[in-house]
Scaffold this motif. Structure first.
Motif, PDB file in Angstrom:
ATOM      1  N   ARG A 169       0.833  -1.205   0.000  1.00 13.88           N
ATOM      2  CA  ARG A 169       0.000   0.000   0.000  1.00 13.88           C
ATOM      3  C   ARG A 169       0.867   1.254   0.000  1.00 13.88           C
ATOM      4  O   ARG A 169       0.523   2.254  -0.647  1.00 13.88           O
ATOM      5  CB  ARG A 169      -0.921  -0.008   1.219  1.00 13.88           C
ATOM      6  CG  ARG A 169      -2.078  -0.996   1.103  1.00 13.88           C
ATOM      7  CD  ARG A 169      -2.888  -1.056   2.364  1.00 13.88           C
ATOM      8  NE  ARG A 169      -4.023  -1.973   2.226  1.00 13.88           N
ATOM      9  CZ  ARG A 169      -4.781  -2.379   3.234  1.00 13.88           C
ATOM     10  NH1 ARG A 169      -4.526  -1.963   4.470  1.00 13.88           N
ATOM     11  NH2 ARG A 169      -5.789  -3.200   3.020  1.00 13.88           N
ATOM     12  N   LEU A 170       1.980   1.179   0.704  1.00  8.58           N
ATOM     13  CA  LEU A 170       2.897   2.315   0.721  1.00  8.58           C
ATOM     14  C   LEU A 170       3.540   2.500  -0.652  1.00  8.58           C
ATOM     15  O   LEU A 170       3.654   3.630  -1.156  1.00  8.58           O
ATOM     16  CB  LEU A 170       3.970   2.093   1.786  1.00  8.58           C
ATOM     17  CG  LEU A 170       4.967   3.233   2.020  1.00  8.58           C
ATOM     18  CD1 LEU A 170       4.249   4.483   2.511  1.00  8.58           C
ATOM     19  CD2 LEU A 170       6.045   2.810   3.017  1.00  8.58           C
ATOM     20  N   GLU A 171       3.943   1.382  -1.281  1.00 10.40           N
ATOM     21  CA  GLU A 171       4.588   1.459  -2.586  1.00 10.40           C
ATOM     22  C   GLU A 171       3.624   1.942  -3.664  1.00 10.40           C
ATOM     23  O   GLU A 171       4.032   2.580  -4.640  1.00 10.40           O
ATOM     24  CB  GLU A 171       5.168   0.093  -2.972  1.00 10.40           C
ATOM     25  CG  GLU A 171       6.385  -0.311  -2.166  1.00 10.40           C
ATOM     26  CD  GLU A 171       7.502   0.713  -2.249  1.00 10.40           C
ATOM     27  OE1 GLU A 171       7.809   1.164  -3.369  1.00 10.40           O
ATOM     28  OE2 GLU A 171       8.048   1.072  -1.199  1.00 10.40           O
ATOM     29  N   LYS A 172       2.341   1.621  -3.498  1.00  8.73           N
ATOM     30  CA  LYS A 172       1.343   2.064  -4.469  1.00  8.73           C
ATOM     31  C   LYS A 172       1.199   3.581  -4.487  1.00  8.73           C
ATOM     32  O   LYS A 172       0.663   4.145  -5.441  1.00  8.73           O
ATOM     33  CB  LYS A 172      -0.010   1.420  -4.170  1.00  8.73           C
ATOM     34  CG  LYS A 172      -0.102  -0.042  -4.557  1.00  8.73           C
ATOM     35  CD  LYS A 172      -1.399  -0.654  -4.103  1.00  8.73           C
ATOM     36  CE  LYS A 172      -2.586  -0.060  -4.824  1.00  8.73           C
ATOM     37  NZ  LYS A 172      -3.850  -0.751  -4.458  1.00  8.73           N
ATOM     38  N   ARG A 173       1.684   4.219  -3.449  1.00  6.97           N
ATOM     39  CA  ARG A 173       1.626   5.686  -3.408  1.00  6.97           C
ATOM     40  C   ARG A 173       2.754   6.311  -4.217  1.00  6.97           C
ATOM     41  O   ARG A 173       2.755   7.517  -4.455  1.00  6.97           O
ATOM     42  CB  ARG A 173       1.720   6.179  -1.954  1.00  6.97           C
ATOM     43  CG  ARG A 173       0.780   5.491  -0.979  1.00  6.97           C
ATOM     44  CD  ARG A 173      -0.649   5.913  -1.187  1.00  6.97           C
ATOM     45  NE  ARG A 173      -0.913   7.246  -0.707  1.00  6.97           N
ATOM     46  CZ  ARG A 173      -2.109   7.822  -0.735  1.00  6.97           C
ATOM     47  NH1 ARG A 173      -3.144   7.171  -1.235  1.00  6.97           N
ATOM     48  NH2 ARG A 173      -2.288   9.049  -0.284  1.00  6.97           N
ATOM     49  N   ARG A 174       3.707   5.496  -4.631  1.00  5.76           N
ATOM     50  CA  ARG A 174       4.814   5.986  -5.458  1.00  5.76           C
ATOM     51  C   ARG A 174       4.547   5.622  -6.913  1.00  5.76           C
ATOM     52  O   ARG A 174       4.165   4.497  -7.218  1.00  5.76           O
ATOM     53  CB  ARG A 174       6.142   5.391  -4.996  1.00  5.76           C
ATOM     54  CG  ARG A 174       6.555   5.829  -3.588  1.00  5.76           C
ATOM     55  CD  ARG A 174       7.948   5.323  -3.256  1.00  5.76           C
ATOM     56  NE  ARG A 174       8.416   5.837  -1.980  1.00  5.76           N
ATOM     57  CZ  ARG A 174       8.282   5.212  -0.820  1.00  5.76           C
ATOM     58  NH1 ARG A 174       7.687   4.036  -0.784  1.00  5.76           N
ATOM     59  NH2 ARG A 174       8.730   5.736   0.288  1.00  5.76           N
TER      60      ARG A 174
END
Length: 303
Positions: free
Chosen positions: A184-189
């Motif tokens: 989920r954090l990586e999807k923000r990049r």
């Protein structure tokens, strides 16, 4: 579309009523044994790699790290959404996974239960031996109580083993939750899927974006594709290809660009009997641009 002398000759024959499939058979025979290259007068330069890069999550665009015309490498961060909430969730998942790993490795209760069983079995065995040697030295009630302690200790081992198994399953679940939080954090990049150039930026910092909404457009220009059409019979004898442009957009209209045919369509147009082909060519200097039209020269196979 204009072609080489074979194209032009074929056009007149077909115009006089010769079926195109009969013409192509004759054309192919002439081409195979001819040393002349075949020329496609109108070949179009197109992109091989291009992508509308989308947001993968909803949120505020907190950072835009590139500008239009900028070159990027595969994996570079192009933009990112606000990370505060997802970062906090991941930190919590990291702590939970670490705690679960500690519990999964903690076998103190199991070792204690096994030690307790050993003591209980020894006491029970001594009581039985004492009763065998000395009648009435141990009452039946005491013997039953000692046997009960042995059974209880065995059950405590089973419970400790079950608790440890559940702890290991909990560790697996917490690791999965950590992986989800990380994703989920990586999807923000927003990352570059290939080396290329930022052709267009459609969203600006501070704007709200939805999943799937295009943030920017990325193209690759160091390798391009040239598309053209040939009669089906001509595609049986393709070798290498080079492109020669006579175009005002180029400084040197006679400049040639060597390439390689990488695709021949398996479909033949039922109306004109032509087949679409692609030739790929390097463009490290960036002289060619998608949309240019030029001449594609196909050299015949030589023994």
């Amino acid at each position: 579309m204009q072609g080489n002398k074979h194209h032009r000759r074929g056009g007149s024959l077909i115009a006089r009523g010769m079926p195109w499939f009969v013409f192509l058979t004759a054309w192919a025979t002439e081409f195979i044994y001819s040393a002349e290259p075949i020329r496609i007068d109108t070949a179009l330069v197109t992109l091989i790699d291009k992508a509308d890069i989308p947001a993968r999550d909803a949120g505020v665009l907190a950072e835009l790290t590139v500008t239009e015309g900028q070159s990027v490498k595969k994996g570079d961060t192009l933009a990112r959404l606000d990370l505060a909430e997802q970062h906090a969730a991941r930190e919590e998942a990291v702590a939970a996974a670490a705690a679960a790993a500690e519990l999964a490795e903690n076998d103190i209760k199991l070792r204690y239960a096994r030690a307790g069983l050993a003591v209980a079995q020894a006491e029970y065995q001594r009581a039985k031996e004492s009763l065998e040697k000395f009648e009435k030295s141990v009452s039946q009630t005491e013997l039953d109580q000692l046997r009960l302690v042995v059974e209880k200790s065995a059950l405590e081992i089973e419970q400790a083993e079950q608790d440890l198994k559940l702890a290991k399953l909990t560790e697996i679940r917490k690791r999965q939750e950590l992986a989800i939080a990380t994703e989920r954090l990586e999807k923000r990049r927003i990352l570059a899927p290939f080396d290329g150039i930022v052709a267009e930026v459609r969203k600006q910092r501070g704007e709200w974006v939805q999943p799937g909404e295009t943030v920017l457009r990325l193209i690759r220009s160091d390798r391009l594709r040239v598309e053209g059409f040939l009669p089906a019979a001509a595609t049986l004898n393709l070798a290498s290809a080079e492109v020669q442009f006579a175009c005002p957009a180029l400084k040197n209209n006679a400049q040639s660009f060597p390439g390689k045919i990488t695709f021949v369509s398996p479909e033949v147009n039922a109306v004109n009997g032509q087949v679409r082909i692609w030739a790929e060519l390097p463009n490290a200097a960036g002289q060619l641009r998608p949309g240019l039209v030029g001449e594609l020269i196909i050299k015949p196979v030589t023994e």
